[in-house]
Structure formats: structure tokens, C-alpha cells
Design a protein around this motif. Structure first.
Motif, PDB file in Angstrom:
ATOM      1  N   ALA A  19      12.551  87.080  42.571  1.00  0.00           N
ATOM      2  CA  ALA A  19      11.245  87.951  42.850  1.00  0.00           C
ATOM      3  C   ALA A  19      11.928  89.310  43.053  1.00  0.00           C
ATOM      4  CB  ALA A  19      10.343  87.533  43.991  1.00  0.00           C
ATOM      5  N   ASN A  20      13.109  89.434  42.938  1.00  0.00           N
ATOM      6  CA  ASN A  20      13.655  90.986  43.283  1.00  0.00           C
ATOM      7  C   ASN A  20      13.297  91.639  44.743  1.00  0.00           C
ATOM      8  OD1 ASN A  20      14.865  91.368  40.859  1.00  0.00           O
ATOM      9  ND2 ASN A  20      12.849  91.704  39.911  1.00  0.00           N
ATOM     10  N   VAL A  21      13.597  90.761  45.709  1.00  0.00           N
ATOM     11  CA  VAL A  21      13.424  91.039  47.236  1.00  0.00           C
ATOM     12  C   VAL A  21      14.712  90.452  47.815  1.00  0.00           C
ATOM     13  CG1 VAL A  21      10.837  90.954  46.965  1.00  0.00           C
ATOM     14  CG2 VAL A  21      12.087  88.994  47.766  1.00  0.00           C
ATOM     15  N   ASP A  22      14.720  91.348  49.009  1.00  0.00           N
ATOM     16  CA  ASP A  22      16.011  91.085  49.914  1.00  0.00           C
ATOM     17  C   ASP A  22      16.123  89.443  50.370  1.00  0.00           C
ATOM     18  OD1 ASP A  22      17.257  93.491  49.231  1.00  0.00           O
ATOM     19  OD2 ASP A  22      16.818  94.280  51.091  1.00  0.00           O
ATOM     20  N   THR A  23      17.091  89.163  50.786  1.00  0.00           N
ATOM     21  CA  THR A  23      16.891  87.517  51.254  1.00  0.00           C
ATOM     22  C   THR A  23      18.032  87.573  52.474  1.00  0.00           C
ATOM     23  OG1 THR A  23      18.677  86.916  49.920  1.00  0.00           O
ATOM     24  CG2 THR A  23      16.492  86.577  48.944  1.00  0.00           C
ATOM     25  N   ALA A  24      17.613  86.549  53.384  1.00  0.00           N
ATOM     26  CA  ALA A  24      18.860  86.076  54.435  1.00  0.00           C
ATOM     27  C   ALA A  24      18.680  84.771  54.547  1.00  0.00           C
ATOM     28  CB  ALA A  24      18.095  86.848  55.861  1.00  0.00           C
ATOM     29  N   ASP A  80      15.204  78.677  48.598  1.00  0.00           N
ATOM     30  CA  ASP A  80      14.938  79.685  49.090  1.00  0.00           C
ATOM     31  C   ASP A  80      15.673  81.216  48.773  1.00  0.00           C
ATOM     32  OD1 ASP A  80      13.239  77.986  50.796  1.00  0.00           O
ATOM     33  OD2 ASP A  80      15.118  77.743  51.941  1.00  0.00           O
ATOM     34  N   ILE A  81      16.885  81.148  48.652  1.00  0.00           N
ATOM     35  CA  ILE A  81      17.522  82.616  48.232  1.00  0.00           C
ATOM     36  C   ILE A  81      17.202  82.836  46.712  1.00  0.00           C
ATOM     37  CG2 ILE A  81      19.651  83.623  48.100  1.00  0.00           C
ATOM     38  CD1 ILE A  81      18.307  83.214  51.101  1.00  0.00           C
ATOM     39  N   LEU A  83      28.586  80.075  50.679  1.00  0.00           N
ATOM     40  CA  LEU A  83      28.407  81.047  50.085  1.00  0.00           C
ATOM     41  C   LEU A  83      29.659  81.639  49.086  1.00  0.00           C
ATOM     42  CD1 LEU A  83      27.341  83.377  53.198  1.00  0.00           C
ATOM     43  CD2 LEU A  83      26.131  82.135  51.683  1.00  0.00           C
ATOM     44  N   LYS A  84      30.837  80.981  48.965  1.00  0.00           N
ATOM     45  CA  LYS A  84      31.962  81.214  48.358  1.00  0.00           C
ATOM     46  C   LYS A  84      31.557  81.094  46.966  1.00  0.00           C
ATOM     47  CE  LYS A  84      35.497  81.052  52.003  1.00  0.00           C
ATOM     48  NZ  LYS A  84      36.762  80.210  52.580  1.00  0.00           N
ATOM     49  N   GLU A  85      30.836  79.634  46.707  1.00  0.00           N
ATOM     50  CA  GLU A  85      30.809  79.023  45.341  1.00  0.00           C
ATOM     51  C   GLU A  85      29.408  79.320  44.757  1.00  0.00           C
ATOM     52  OE1 GLU A  85      33.073  77.886  43.760  1.00  0.00           O
ATOM     53  OE2 GLU A  85      34.928  78.024  45.566  1.00  0.00           O
ATOM     54  N   THR A  86      28.392  79.682  45.592  1.00  0.00           N
ATOM     55  CA  THR A  86      26.707  79.661  44.829  1.00  0.00           C
ATOM     56  C   THR A  86      26.750  80.745  44.104  1.00  0.00           C
ATOM     57  OG1 THR A  86      24.682  79.708  45.495  1.00  0.00           O
ATOM     58  CG2 THR A  86      26.241  80.872  47.137  1.00  0.00           C
ATOM     59  N   PRO A  87      25.826  80.632  43.028  1.00  0.00           N
ATOM     60  CA  PRO A  87      25.556  81.818  42.344  1.00  0.00           C
ATOM     61  C   PRO A  87      24.248  82.546  42.739  1.00  0.00           C
ATOM     62  CG  PRO A  87      24.631  79.501  41.306  1.00  0.00           C
ATOM     63  CD  PRO A  87      25.565  79.269  42.409  1.00  0.00           C
ATOM     64  N   PHE A  88      23.813  82.037  43.865  1.00  0.00           N
ATOM     65  CA  PHE A  88      22.852  82.602  44.491  1.00  0.00           C
ATOM     66  C   PHE A  88      23.262  83.323  45.786  1.00  0.00           C
ATOM     67  CE2 PHE A  88      21.323  78.517  42.509  1.00  0.00           C
ATOM     68  CZ  PHE A  88      20.599  79.057  41.361  1.00  0.00           C
ATOM     69  N   LYS A  89      23.554  84.581  45.628  1.00  0.00           N
ATOM     70  CA  LYS A  89      24.130  85.090  46.941  1.00  0.00           C
ATOM     71  C   LYS A  89      23.065  85.892  47.690  1.00  0.00           C
ATOM     72  CE  LYS A  89      28.422  84.719  45.504  1.00  0.00           C
ATOM     73  NZ  LYS A  89      29.527  83.747  46.171  1.00  0.00           N
ATOM     74  N   PRO A  90      22.906  85.472  48.997  1.00  0.00           N
ATOM     75  CA  PRO A  90      21.797  86.127  49.727  1.00  0.00           C
ATOM     76  C   PRO A  90      22.071  87.636  50.041  1.00  0.00           C
ATOM     77  CG  PRO A  90      23.292  84.837  51.243  1.00  0.00           C
ATOM     78  CD  PRO A  90      23.644  84.682  49.639  1.00  0.00           C
ATOM     79  N   THR A  91      21.363  88.536  50.220  1.00  0.00           N
ATOM     80  CA  THR A  91      21.506  89.913  50.961  1.00  0.00           C
ATOM     81  C   THR A  91      22.225  89.780  52.225  1.00  0.00           C
ATOM     82  OG1 THR A  91      19.396  90.533  49.797  1.00  0.00           O
ATOM     83  CG2 THR A  91      20.499  92.021  50.947  1.00  0.00           C
TER      84      THR A  91
END
Length: 268
Positions: free
Chosen positions: A229-234, A222-223, A246-254
Motif C-alpha cells: 500500500a506504499n505506507v511506512d511499517t513497523a 502485516d509488513i 529480518l536478514k532473509e525476508t523480502p518484506f523489509k519493514p521501515t
């Protein structure tokens, strides 16, 4: 990356995952109905972008009518739908072997695709979806095809697990991992994190990327899809992802928050 804030009040297009984000099976997560109603009140639109390929768009419409959430054909962009578009463009008139639910097979046939669930001559590609009707014969057939023929291999989505009311069950990515152990091949995945679904939503609605928010419970699908796609995420913590991830993921949500209800509170 920060906790959800009132900055999201300028968002108009909300692209939501389903399983683990707004519902578990046939039970809505608290705050979902209020959120949907508020999106309509502000002149926005919600579209459900799901990697769950067990259901067709019509199946989802029937399911969401029971939730009392107003939906139509434009309310859903599924990995099965995106996969069908991909297959139609690349394999039109060619025979495809499909490992998936009856609903997934029916949806592919609805696009005019030639599909089979048996080993036949002339198969151009093998397609795997999240199959909660799976049996061992299906696994044997696709392994035989991938080991004995030089054909393409496509998966609807890379999700390893699907959230349920009691925890998780194996999803398409886990099924493909099992197949990989036998055939030493990985599929090309079409669903999230491929940005295709987000781009389709933007094209169909006319909303701008800066007006869009992707909401989901998985970081690597999801994130990652929203990031691609260059859009914000939650990210919400009602499904697979947890705060510690969230500490380790390369996919940081907005943004991050506990549930969909927190997002509703911010746009209320």
C-alpha cells in the motif's frame, strides 16, 4: 530498515494488527493502553486491521470494551469484513459454501450474502476462514466440492499461525495448506498482504499515506500489506517475527522494535 525513531511523531493514522501485536487472547501487551491514549491525545486515529476471521466487528467491539480501549464500528477492518465486501461485489445473489466460525457465517449473512455450510446444488464458490470451531466433516465437505465441481475458491487470509498466550495455533493459511494437499488447489486470499484493507482505512479517514504507519508482528502479511500500500511499517517482536528473520525476508519493514511500548515511547 532501522530501529524505531522519533521520526514517527508525524504519523497520525496507526493501523495495527491485534494477535501478537497488542494482545494475546484476552491479555493486553504492556504499553498498549498508553499507546492508544497517546494516539487520541495527538489527534490521531487507530484502526485495527486483523486477518483473524473468527470474530465479527461487533465481537471485536465487545472484546475491546473489556480492554477499556475506546472503539466503535470504524475502529476495525477485518479480513472477514474485506472478504464480505469482495463476495458481495462478485457473488451477490449466488450461493456460497463457507468453512468458518458461526460468527463469520453470521457476518456474511449480515451483508445479504447467500451462504451454506452443506453440499448443495448451485454453489458458486467455496470460502475458507480461520476456523477455531473446525471439525473433520467441514474438511471433507470442502474437499468434495473442490474435487467434484468447477467452483471458485477464496480464503480470508494466508496467515499460517495465530499467536496465543502459549505460542501458536494453525490459522487460515495452514487450514488451506491442508486442503491443498488433498485437492491440489490454492485459494485467492483477500486479507493482508492484499493492500485493500489499508486503502479502505485511508479512504475512510482522509489521512495521507505519509501520515500512516502499519504495525504488526508478521512480515509476510502485516509488513507486506503496508509495503503493497506504499505506507511506512513497523514490526514488533512480540508475535511471529523475530529479529533474525529480518536478514532473509523480502518484506523489509521501515522500522523494527521489541514491543508496542517502544512505539509509545517515541510518540509520547
Amino acid at each position: 530498515m532501522k530501529e524505531i525513531t522519533k521520526e514517527i511523531k508525524n504519523k497520525k493514522l496507526f493501523l495495527l494488527d491485534i494477535d501478537g501485536t497488542i494482545a494475546f487472547d484476552s491479555t493486553l501487551i504492556d504499553g498498549t493502553l498508553e499507546f492508544m491514549n497517546r494516539v487520541l491525545e495527538i489527534g490521531g486515529k487507530y484502526i485495527f486491521i486483523t486477518n483473524n476471521s473468527t470474530k465479527s466487528i461487533q465481537d471485536y467491539i465487545t472484546k475491546f470494551e473489556k480492554f477499556n480501549i475506546p472503539v466503535d464500528e470504524t475502529s476495525f477492518l477485518t479480513s472477514s469484513y474485506a472478504t464480505a465486501l469482495y463476495l458481495k461485489e462478485k457473488y451477490d445473489e449466488q450461493l456460497l459454501f463457507v468453512l468458518g466460525t458461526n460468527s463469520f457465517v453470521k457476518e456474511l449473512k449480515g451483508f445479504g450474502l447467500k451462504v451454506t455450510e452443506k453440499i448443495e446444488e448451485g454453489i458458486a464458490a467455496a470460502v475458507v476462514g480461520f476456523d477455531n470451531e473446525l471439525n473433520y466433516k467441514k474438511i471433507e465437505n470442502i474437499c468434495e466440492l473442490l474435487l467434484t465441481r468447477n467452483i471458485d475458491y477464496i480464503g480470508t487470509n494466508p496467515d499460517l499461525v495465530c499467536p496465543t498466550s502459549f505460542g501458536f495455533v494453525p490459522d487460515c493459511g495452514a487450514i488451506c495448506d491442508m486442503i491443498e494437499k488433498a485437492v491440489k488447489r490454492e485459494p485467492v486470499y483477500i486479507g493482508k498482504p492484499n493492500p485493500l484493507i489499508v486503502n479502505m482505512a485511508l479512504d475512510s479517514t482522509g489521512f495521507k499515506p505519509e501520515e500512516t504507519l502499519v504495525i504488526g508482528d508478521r512480515l509476510y502479511t502485516d509488513i507486506a500489506c503496508g509495503i503493497n500500500a506504499n505506507v511506512d511499517t513497523a514490526v514488533v517482536f512480540t508475535g511471529e517475527a523475530k529479529m533474525k528473520d529480518l536478514k532473509e525476508t523480502p518484506f523489509k519493514p521501515t522500522y523494527y522494535c521489541n514491543t508496542i511500548k517502544d512505539i509509545y515511547e517515541m510518540i509520547r
